[in-house]
Design a protein around this motif. Sequence first.
Motif, PDB file in Angstrom:
ATOM      1  N   ARG A 156       0.853  -1.190   0.000  1.00 21.92           N
ATOM      2  CA  ARG A 156       0.000   0.000   0.000  1.00 21.92           C
ATOM      3  C   ARG A 156       0.889   1.239   0.000  1.00 21.92           C
ATOM      4  O   ARG A 156       1.610   1.510   0.960  1.00 21.92           O
ATOM      5  CB  ARG A 156      -0.922   0.009   1.205  1.00 21.92           C
ATOM      6  CG  ARG A 156      -1.904   1.176   1.245  1.00 21.92           C
ATOM      7  CD  ARG A 156      -2.905   0.984   2.345  1.00 21.92           C
ATOM      8  NE  ARG A 156      -3.748  -0.182   2.082  1.00 21.92           N
ATOM      9  CZ  ARG A 156      -4.548  -0.733   2.995  1.00 21.92           C
ATOM     10  NH1 ARG A 156      -4.582  -0.246   4.228  1.00 21.92           N
ATOM     11  NH2 ARG A 156      -5.290  -1.777   2.696  1.00 21.92           N
ATOM     12  N   CYS A 157       0.827   2.019  -1.098  1.00 20.36           N
ATOM     13  CA  CYS A 157       1.715   3.171  -1.283  1.00 20.36           C
ATOM     14  C   CYS A 157       1.114   4.411  -0.643  1.00 20.36           C
ATOM     15  O   CYS A 157      -0.102   4.484  -0.411  1.00 20.36           O
ATOM     16  CB  CYS A 157       1.959   3.410  -2.770  1.00 20.36           C
ATOM     17  SG  CYS A 157       2.642   1.981  -3.635  1.00 20.36           S
ATOM     18  N   TRP A 179      12.163  -4.305  -4.376  1.00 23.91           N
ATOM     19  CA  TRP A 179      10.898  -4.013  -5.054  1.00 23.91           C
ATOM     20  C   TRP A 179      10.446  -2.594  -4.730  1.00 23.91           C
ATOM     21  O   TRP A 179       9.982  -1.852  -5.606  1.00 23.91           O
ATOM     22  CB  TRP A 179       9.853  -5.044  -4.632  1.00 23.91           C
ATOM     23  CG  TRP A 179       8.515  -4.863  -5.280  1.00 23.91           C
ATOM     24  CD1 TRP A 179       8.265  -4.420  -6.549  1.00 23.91           C
ATOM     25  CD2 TRP A 179       7.243  -5.136  -4.696  1.00 23.91           C
ATOM     26  NE1 TRP A 179       6.920  -4.391  -6.797  1.00 23.91           N
ATOM     27  CE2 TRP A 179       6.264  -4.838  -5.677  1.00 23.91           C
ATOM     28  CE3 TRP A 179       6.823  -5.620  -3.455  1.00 23.91           C
ATOM     29  CZ2 TRP A 179       4.905  -4.986  -5.442  1.00 23.91           C
ATOM     30  CZ3 TRP A 179       5.461  -5.780  -3.236  1.00 23.91           C
ATOM     31  CH2 TRP A 179       4.512  -5.456  -4.209  1.00 23.91           C
ATOM     32  N   MET A 180      10.561  -2.204  -3.480  1.00 17.38           N
ATOM     33  CA  MET A 180      10.176  -0.869  -3.061  1.00 17.38           C
ATOM     34  C   MET A 180      10.976   0.193  -3.816  1.00 17.38           C
ATOM     35  O   MET A 180      10.434   1.199  -4.286  1.00 17.38           O
ATOM     36  CB  MET A 180      10.391  -0.725  -1.543  1.00 17.38           C
ATOM     37  CG  MET A 180       9.929   0.612  -0.975  1.00 17.38           C
ATOM     38  SD  MET A 180      10.111   0.660   0.814  1.00 17.38           S
ATOM     39  CE  MET A 180      11.898   0.785   0.950  1.00 17.38           C
ATOM     40  N   MET A 181      12.269  -0.020  -3.949  1.00 21.98           N
ATOM     41  CA  MET A 181      13.103   0.938  -4.684  1.00 21.98           C
ATOM     42  C   MET A 181      12.802   0.899  -6.178  1.00 21.98           C
ATOM     43  O   MET A 181      12.864   1.916  -6.869  1.00 21.98           O
ATOM     44  CB  MET A 181      14.582   0.656  -4.423  1.00 21.98           C
ATOM     45  CG  MET A 181      15.002   0.877  -2.972  1.00 21.98           C
ATOM     46  SD  MET A 181      16.757   0.563  -2.686  1.00 21.98           S
ATOM     47  CE  MET A 181      17.506   1.830  -3.699  1.00 21.98           C
ATOM     48  N   ARG A 182      12.463  -0.295  -6.639  1.00 20.69           N
ATOM     49  CA  ARG A 182      12.178  -0.429  -8.070  1.00 20.69           C
ATOM     50  C   ARG A 182      10.969   0.394  -8.482  1.00 20.69           C
ATOM     51  O   ARG A 182      10.927   0.925  -9.592  1.00 20.69           O
ATOM     52  CB  ARG A 182      11.951  -1.911  -8.381  1.00 20.69           C
ATOM     53  CG  ARG A 182      11.605  -2.218  -9.817  1.00 20.69           C
ATOM     54  CD  ARG A 182      12.766  -1.924 -10.737  1.00 20.69           C
ATOM     55  NE  ARG A 182      13.914  -2.764 -10.458  1.00 20.69           N
ATOM     56  CZ  ARG A 182      15.067  -2.684 -11.135  1.00 20.69           C
ATOM     57  NH1 ARG A 182      15.189  -1.806 -12.112  1.00 20.69           N
ATOM     58  NH2 ARG A 182      16.078  -3.453 -10.821  1.00 20.69           N
ATOM     59  N   TYR A 185      10.418   4.215  -4.522  1.00 20.45           N
ATOM     60  CA  TYR A 185      10.424   4.623  -3.113  1.00 20.45           C
ATOM     61  C   TYR A 185      11.746   4.178  -2.491  1.00 20.45           C
ATOM     62  O   TYR A 185      11.925   2.986  -2.182  1.00 20.45           O
ATOM     63  CB  TYR A 185       9.238   4.027  -2.362  1.00 20.45           C
ATOM     64  CG  TYR A 185       7.899   4.508  -2.899  1.00 20.45           C
ATOM     65  CD1 TYR A 185       7.368   5.722  -2.473  1.00 20.45           C
ATOM     66  CD2 TYR A 185       7.192   3.767  -3.832  1.00 20.45           C
ATOM     67  CE1 TYR A 185       6.156   6.187  -2.973  1.00 20.45           C
ATOM     68  CE2 TYR A 185       5.982   4.212  -4.331  1.00 20.45           C
ATOM     69  CZ  TYR A 185       5.472   5.422  -3.901  1.00 20.45           C
ATOM     70  OH  TYR A 185       4.261   5.869  -4.403  1.00 20.45           O
ATOM     71  N   HIS A 186      12.648   5.133  -2.344  1.00 19.53           N
ATOM     72  CA  HIS A 186      13.987   4.805  -1.876  1.00 19.53           C
ATOM     73  C   HIS A 186      13.967   4.451  -0.394  1.00 19.53           C
ATOM     74  O   HIS A 186      13.210   5.023   0.400  1.00 19.53           O
ATOM     75  CB  HIS A 186      14.939   5.981  -2.123  1.00 19.53           C
ATOM     76  CG  HIS A 186      16.371   5.580  -2.165  1.00 19.53           C
ATOM     77  ND1 HIS A 186      17.145   5.477  -1.034  1.00 19.53           N
ATOM     78  CD2 HIS A 186      17.171   5.241  -3.212  1.00 19.53           C
ATOM     79  CE1 HIS A 186      18.366   5.107  -1.370  1.00 19.53           C
ATOM     80  NE2 HIS A 186      18.410   4.955  -2.682  1.00 19.53           N
ATOM     81  N   THR A 187      14.819   3.508  -0.030  1.00 16.06           N
ATOM     82  CA  THR A 187      14.843   3.024   1.361  1.00 16.06           C
ATOM     83  C   THR A 187      15.334   4.090   2.338  1.00 16.06           C
ATOM     84  O   THR A 187      15.086   3.980   3.536  1.00 16.06           O
ATOM     85  CB  THR A 187      15.737   1.783   1.468  1.00 16.06           C
ATOM     86  OG1 THR A 187      17.044   2.092   0.936  1.00 16.06           O
ATOM     87  CG2 THR A 187      15.145   0.615   0.695  1.00 16.06           C
ATOM     88  N   LEU A 222       3.649   1.006   3.065  1.00 14.01           N
ATOM     89  CA  LEU A 222       4.826   1.814   2.665  1.00 14.01           C
ATOM     90  C   LEU A 222       4.607   3.229   3.198  1.00 14.01           C
ATOM     91  O   LEU A 222       3.672   3.913   2.766  1.00 14.01           O
ATOM     92  CB  LEU A 222       4.976   1.819   1.145  1.00 14.01           C
ATOM     93  CG  LEU A 222       6.173   2.546   0.566  1.00 14.01           C
ATOM     94  CD1 LEU A 222       7.468   1.915   1.021  1.00 14.01           C
ATOM     95  CD2 LEU A 222       6.104   2.516  -0.969  1.00 14.01           C
ATOM     96  N   GLU A 223       5.449   3.644   4.139  1.00 10.61           N
ATOM     97  CA  GLU A 223       5.259   4.962   4.745  1.00 10.61           C
ATOM     98  C   GLU A 223       6.566   5.725   4.764  1.00 10.61           C
ATOM     99  O   GLU A 223       7.657   5.145   4.771  1.00 10.61           O
ATOM    100  CB  GLU A 223       4.693   4.820   6.153  1.00 10.61           C
ATOM    101  CG  GLU A 223       5.445   3.863   7.045  1.00 10.61           C
ATOM    102  CD  GLU A 223       4.691   3.563   8.335  1.00 10.61           C
ATOM    103  OE1 GLU A 223       3.565   4.093   8.477  1.00 10.61           O
ATOM    104  OE2 GLU A 223       5.213   2.826   9.170  1.00 10.61           O
TER     105      GLU A 223
END
Length: 229
Positions: A156-157, A179-182, A185-187, A222-223
């Motif tokens: 959930r973005c 996957w998040m960075m892809r 959304y950078h870590t 994802l926050e």
Amino acid sequence: MAARGVVGIFFLSAVPLVCLELRRGIPDIGIKDFLLLCGRIFLLLALLTLIISVTTSWLNSFKSSQVYLKEEEEKNEKRQKLVRKKQQEAQGEKASRYIENILKPHREMKLRKLEERFYQMTGEAWKLSSGHKLGIPDLPEEPSQTAEEVVTVALRCPSGNVLRRRFLKSCSSQVLLDWMMRIGYHTSLYSLSTSFPRRPLAVEGGQSLEDVGITVDTVLILEEKEQTN
């Protein structure tokens, strides 16, 4: 040249008249009268020549002035055409600079904003920046729905979109960060947490998805991380 021809014609036409007068008046005319008559004739010829010369000169000057005025009009018309052409070229250059310096950047910025909004809504924000793609390992191939030991992770973005992907339980938990960075959304700016109970997802090297507790279909949040000065 025309004046000389007119004087010649007048002189030739006057000769018979003079001869006729002389023939009629030979008994009574003297040398003095003859000379006086010749002087009058020559005076008349001179006056006529002067009149013709002045008239011819005036006509020539009038024609010259007409030619001069016509040439001046043509020159003025050419100058006006040249001025209009330069003005049009200047206006064209001004319009080109306006399009290049103002309209084109404005359109590009507008298109870029629309593109950013589109990719953010579709969850493909990583396409907007090549920097996020550098150093990110390739994601493993998504297994099929019928494969064994498969879980579906729903992400959930912050934009409200929910992205889903299938993973093998045995794959590394690091794949979630990849996957998040892809998707953009950078870590360093975002983190993952479980939905219920709400807690940060502990992703450590060497652990699989099953090790971090993802054994069934799971929803992750994802926050954005709190930024510290």
